[in-house]
Design an enzyme around this catalytic site. Structure first.
Site, PDB file in Angstrom:
ATOM      1  N   GLY A 181       0.842  -1.341  -0.007  1.00  0.00           N
ATOM      2  CA  GLY A 181       0.228  -0.081  -0.436  1.00  0.00           C
ATOM      3  C   GLY A 181       0.870   0.921  -0.192  1.00  0.00           C
ATOM      4  N   GLY A 192      -0.269   5.052  -0.938  1.00  0.00           N
ATOM      5  CA  GLY A 192      -0.966   5.838  -0.203  1.00  0.00           C
ATOM      6  C   GLY A 192      -0.525   6.731   0.238  1.00  0.00           C
ATOM      7  N   GLN A 193      -1.791   7.579   1.168  1.00  0.00           N
ATOM      8  CA  GLN A 193      -1.071   8.929   1.784  1.00  0.00           C
ATOM      9  C   GLN A 193      -0.064   8.799   3.000  1.00  0.00           C
ATOM     10  OE1 GLN A 193      -4.055  10.005   4.635  1.00  0.00           O
ATOM     11  NE2 GLN A 193      -3.256  12.653   4.841  1.00  0.00           N
ATOM     12  N   ASP A 252       2.240  -1.582  -3.994  1.00  0.00           N
ATOM     13  CA  ASP A 252       0.307  -1.461  -4.000  1.00  0.00           C
ATOM     14  C   ASP A 252       0.448  -2.208  -5.249  1.00  0.00           C
ATOM     15  OD1 ASP A 252      -0.102   1.372  -2.727  1.00  0.00           O
ATOM     16  OD2 ASP A 252      -1.922   0.918  -4.882  1.00  0.00           O
ATOM     17  N   ILE A 253      -0.900  -1.985  -5.181  1.00  0.00           N
ATOM     18  CA  ILE A 253      -2.270  -2.259  -6.075  1.00  0.00           C
ATOM     19  C   ILE A 253      -1.960  -1.689  -7.427  1.00  0.00           C
ATOM     20  CG2 ILE A 253      -4.460  -1.621  -5.962  1.00  0.00           C
ATOM     21  CD1 ILE A 253      -5.467  -4.480  -5.731  1.00  0.00           C
ATOM     22  N   ARG A 254      -1.509  -0.348  -7.360  1.00  0.00           N
ATOM     23  CA  ARG A 254      -1.935  -0.059  -8.589  1.00  0.00           C
ATOM     24  C   ARG A 254       0.000   0.889  -8.960  1.00  0.00           C
ATOM     25  NH1 ARG A 254      -2.974   5.401  -6.195  1.00  0.00           N
ATOM     26  NH2 ARG A 254      -3.074   5.349  -4.338  1.00  0.00           N
ATOM     27  N   ASP A 274      -0.959  -7.303  -4.864  1.00  0.00           N
ATOM     28  CA  ASP A 274      -2.441  -6.884  -4.611  1.00  0.00           C
ATOM     29  C   ASP A 274      -2.098  -8.167  -3.616  1.00  0.00           C
ATOM     30  OD1 ASP A 274      -4.707  -7.755  -4.057  1.00  0.00           O
ATOM     31  OD2 ASP A 274      -5.763  -8.153  -5.345  1.00  0.00           O
ATOM     32  N   TYR A 302     -15.195   0.133   8.818  1.00  0.00           N
ATOM     33  CA  TYR A 302     -14.195  -0.464   9.057  1.00  0.00           C
ATOM     34  C   TYR A 302     -13.720   0.002  10.748  1.00  0.00           C
ATOM     35  CZ  TYR A 302     -10.395   3.219   8.245  1.00  0.00           C
ATOM     36  OH  TYR A 302      -7.746   4.063   8.776  1.00  0.00           O
ATOM     37  N   LYS A 336     -10.996  -2.645  12.015  1.00  0.00           N
ATOM     38  CA  LYS A 336     -10.318  -2.634  12.429  1.00  0.00           C
ATOM     39  C   LYS A 336     -10.392  -3.199  14.067  1.00  0.00           C
ATOM     40  CE  LYS A 336      -7.913  -0.083   9.595  1.00  0.00           C
ATOM     41  NZ  LYS A 336      -6.367  -0.579   9.221  1.00  0.00           N
TER      42      LYS A 336
HETATM   43  P1  NAD Z   1      -4.791   5.047   1.856  1.00  0.00           P
HETATM   44  O1  NAD Z   1      -5.933   4.275   0.557  1.00  0.00           O
HETATM   45  O2  NAD Z   1      -3.949   6.509   1.098  1.00  0.00           O
HETATM   46  O3  NAD Z   1      -3.564   4.420   1.167  1.00  0.00           O
HETATM   47  C1  NAD Z   1      -4.212   2.362   0.832  1.00  0.00           C
HETATM   48  C2  NAD Z   1      -2.837   2.291  -0.603  1.00  0.00           C
HETATM   49  O4  NAD Z   1      -3.651   0.884  -0.589  1.00  0.00           O
HETATM   50  C3  NAD Z   1      -3.481   3.037  -1.814  1.00  0.00           C
HETATM   51  O5  NAD Z   1      -2.181   3.341  -2.433  1.00  0.00           O
HETATM   52  C4  NAD Z   1      -4.276   1.720  -2.047  1.00  0.00           C
HETATM   53  O6  NAD Z   1      -4.256   1.363  -4.078  1.00  0.00           O
HETATM   54  C5  NAD Z   1      -3.760   0.195  -1.795  1.00  0.00           C
HETATM   55  N1  NAD Z   1      -4.257  -1.074  -2.211  1.00  0.00           N
HETATM   56  C6  NAD Z   1      -5.140  -1.051  -1.665  1.00  0.00           C
HETATM   57  N2  NAD Z   1      -6.083  -1.922  -1.954  1.00  0.00           N
HETATM   58  C7  NAD Z   1      -4.480  -2.681  -2.731  1.00  0.00           C
HETATM   59  C8  NAD Z   1      -4.569  -4.194  -2.453  1.00  0.00           C
HETATM   60  N3  NAD Z   1      -5.559  -5.229  -2.330  1.00  0.00           N
HETATM   61  N4  NAD Z   1      -3.167  -4.787  -2.029  1.00  0.00           N
HETATM   62  C9  NAD Z   1      -2.100  -4.159  -2.320  1.00  0.00           C
HETATM   63  N5  NAD Z   1      -2.273  -2.468  -2.153  1.00  0.00           N
HETATM   64  C10 NAD Z   1      -3.839  -2.199  -1.792  1.00  0.00           C
HETATM   65  O7  NAD Z   1      -4.377   4.512   2.866  1.00  0.00           O
HETATM   66  P2  NAD Z   1      -4.032   5.649   3.917  1.00  0.00           P
HETATM   67  O8  NAD Z   1      -4.294   7.112   4.462  1.00  0.00           O
HETATM   68  O9  NAD Z   1      -2.798   5.891   3.071  1.00  0.00           O
HETATM   69  O10 NAD Z   1      -3.973   4.027   5.751  1.00  0.00           O
HETATM   70  C11 NAD Z   1      -2.700   3.529   5.385  1.00  0.00           C
HETATM   71  C12 NAD Z   1      -3.342   2.554   7.014  1.00  0.00           C
HETATM   72  O11 NAD Z   1      -3.412   3.848   7.593  1.00  0.00           O
HETATM   73  C13 NAD Z   1      -4.820   1.941   6.306  1.00  0.00           C
HETATM   74  O12 NAD Z   1      -5.120   1.604   6.863  1.00  0.00           O
HETATM   75  C14 NAD Z   1      -5.884   3.224   6.836  1.00  0.00           C
HETATM   76  O13 NAD Z   1      -6.704   1.884   7.246  1.00  0.00           O
HETATM   77  C15 NAD Z   1      -4.872   3.004   8.271  1.00  0.00           C
HETATM   78  N6  NAD Z   1      -5.240   4.963   8.571  1.00  0.00           N
HETATM   79  C16 NAD Z   1      -4.936   6.122   8.144  1.00  0.00           C
HETATM   80  C17 NAD Z   1      -5.400   6.952   8.474  1.00  0.00           C
HETATM   81  C18 NAD Z   1      -5.378   8.332   7.965  1.00  0.00           C
HETATM   82  O14 NAD Z   1      -6.112   9.063   8.960  1.00  0.00           O
HETATM   83  N7  NAD Z   1      -4.507   8.380   7.105  1.00  0.00           N
HETATM   84  C19 NAD Z   1      -5.933   7.001   9.799  1.00  0.00           C
HETATM   85  C20 NAD Z   1      -6.112   6.092  10.588  1.00  0.00           C
HETATM   86  C21 NAD Z   1      -5.169   4.424   9.771  1.00  0.00           C
END
Ligand code: NAD
Length: 345
Positions: A27, A30-31, A53-55, A71, A161, A165
């Site tokens: 992942g 992601g953010q 990442d998946i993308r 994935d 969600y 968790k």
């Molecule tokens: P995000 O959605 O920005 O990033 C998630 C990434 O996972 C994406 O790039 C997506 O393409 C990738 N992904 C989705 N499906 C996938 C798969 N099947 N295989 C591989 N990659 C895959 O999320 P984030 O904000 O970076 O959050 C990351 C983690 O932190 C998550 O578990 C989220 O629940 C947790 N979290 C985030 C926040 C927040 O404020 N951002 C707060 C609490 C918890």
């Protein structure tokens, strides 16, 4: 004096495999993933941290080291990447976040749970030795004390969600107790960063507001003005993540998820702080389905257990967070800054 050279790569099936064990981030686009990849590569070296990442990505920073399409639901592919790169520790960030998950509960449950099982099972089978899996303040619910929410308290989440968790936390704890898996977890609050876009959470407004303040001078918020939520600057979150993973195993007493806190604010409070820098900034409120999610979450978090056990302490209060966001987004979007929106931070 004889010089001994240690060659630290060997070849398996035409792939270059480092002898030293590596870190895998799932992942990574992601953010959090982008920033965590950059921070870990700075510490360990570009080729010791495998982003996946998946993308696909065109992000230059992610492409400074190995980047794999993966994935997490494909266990065989995951195992083959672990073998290919001699991966020893995994940061599992792939998940559907709170707002997106409510739109697709079945898939959210599948991704958030099966992805975790795939990684925990590899740790149980000793194919990897350490796992980071993020939990969230979404594990709490409307019956939880809202202010200074303690580490151990009532947990009755009402979102898919949050349910995933909380279940994930219990499974992490179970795998640790039953199979000795070294899994570590943090309950992130809403995370705020300037480097990457938020991924569909209920606290996303607190990132968007800075972009809109600089781009257009106004913002329509999807939460009510007095909705107080726990938030954290991304730098703090990355520091917490790396420090819990570097802490000695004996100091990690909670194997479900640690409360960590940054700062708490409402949309109207953050708007007032922005106005001190951008006096013409205006905000309006148009609450949507995310309001109900936010209403079920804590307003502030007691993170004293994380301080006691592994020394966690936040460095960003609301003022410092706002100043950093405005300065950094300003630099990214406007070089030189547009005179109309020149920042006075
Ligand atoms: P995000 O959605 O920005 O990033 C998630 C990434 O996972 C994406 O790039 C997506 O393409 C990738 N992904 C989705 N499906 C996938 C798969 N099947 N295989 C591989 N990659 C895959 O999320 P984030 O904000 O970076 O959050 C990351 C983690 O932190 C998550 O578990 C989220 O629940 C947790 N979290 C985030 C926040 C927040 O404020 N951002 C707060 C609490 C918890």
């Amino acid at each position: 004096m004889p010089v001994v050279l240690y060659i630290c790569f060997y070849t398996v099936n035409d792939t270059v495999k480092p002898m030293e064990s590596t870190t895998l981030i799932i992942g990574a686009s992601g953010q959090i993933g982008i920033e965590l990849t950059m921070a870990l590569r700075k510490k360990r070296g570009n080729h010791m941290v495998i982003a996946s990442d998946i993308r696909p990505t065109d992000d230059n920073d992610l492409l400074q080291g190995p980047y794999e399409i993966l994935d997490v639901l494909d266990k065989a592919a995951l195992e083959s990447i672990i073998e290919k790169y001699n991966v020893d520790e995994v940061y599992l960030l792939a998940a559907l976040l709170s707002a997106t998950a409510e739109k697709n509960p079945e898939f959210a449950w599948k991704l958030n749970m099966e992805g975790l099982f795939n990684v925990l099972d590899l740790a149980k089978d000793k194919k990897i030795s350490k796992v980071f899996w993020p939990s969230s303040i979404a594990v709490f619910g409307p019956s939880t004390p809202r202010n200074q929410t303690p580490q151990h308290t009532v947990m009755e989440p009402t979102t898919v969600y949050g349910i995933s968790k909380l279940a994930g936390e219990r499974w992490c704890s179970y795998y640790h107790e039953r199979f000795g898996v070294d899994v570590r977890s943090i309950r992130y609050p809403g995370l705020i960063g300037f480097r990457s876009e938020p991924g569909g959470g209920t606290t996303d407004y607190a990132v968007d507001i800075f972009h809109k303040a600089i781009e257009t001078g106004s913002y329509t918020c999807f939460l009510k003005e007095n909705t107080e939520l726990p938030m954290m600057m991304m730098e703090d979150a990355i520091r917490a993540t790396i420090s819990i993973m570097e802490a000695p195993a004996s100091s990690i007493k909670e194997r479900g998820g640690y409360n960590i806190a940054g700062c708490s604010f409402t949309p109207s409070e953050i708007a007032s702080v922005i106005k001190r820098t951008l006096p013409t900034f205006s905000i309006t409120y148009n609450p949507d389905f995310r309001q109900a999610i936010a209403d079920s979450w804590p307003a502030s978090i007691d993170d004293s257990k994380a301080l006691t056990d592994w020394g966690w302490k936040s460095e960003y209060d609301t003022e410092k967070l706002c100043a950093t966001m405005l300065t950094e987004i300003g630099k990214k979007k406007y070089t030189p800054l547009k005179p109309m929106h020149k920042l006075i931070v």
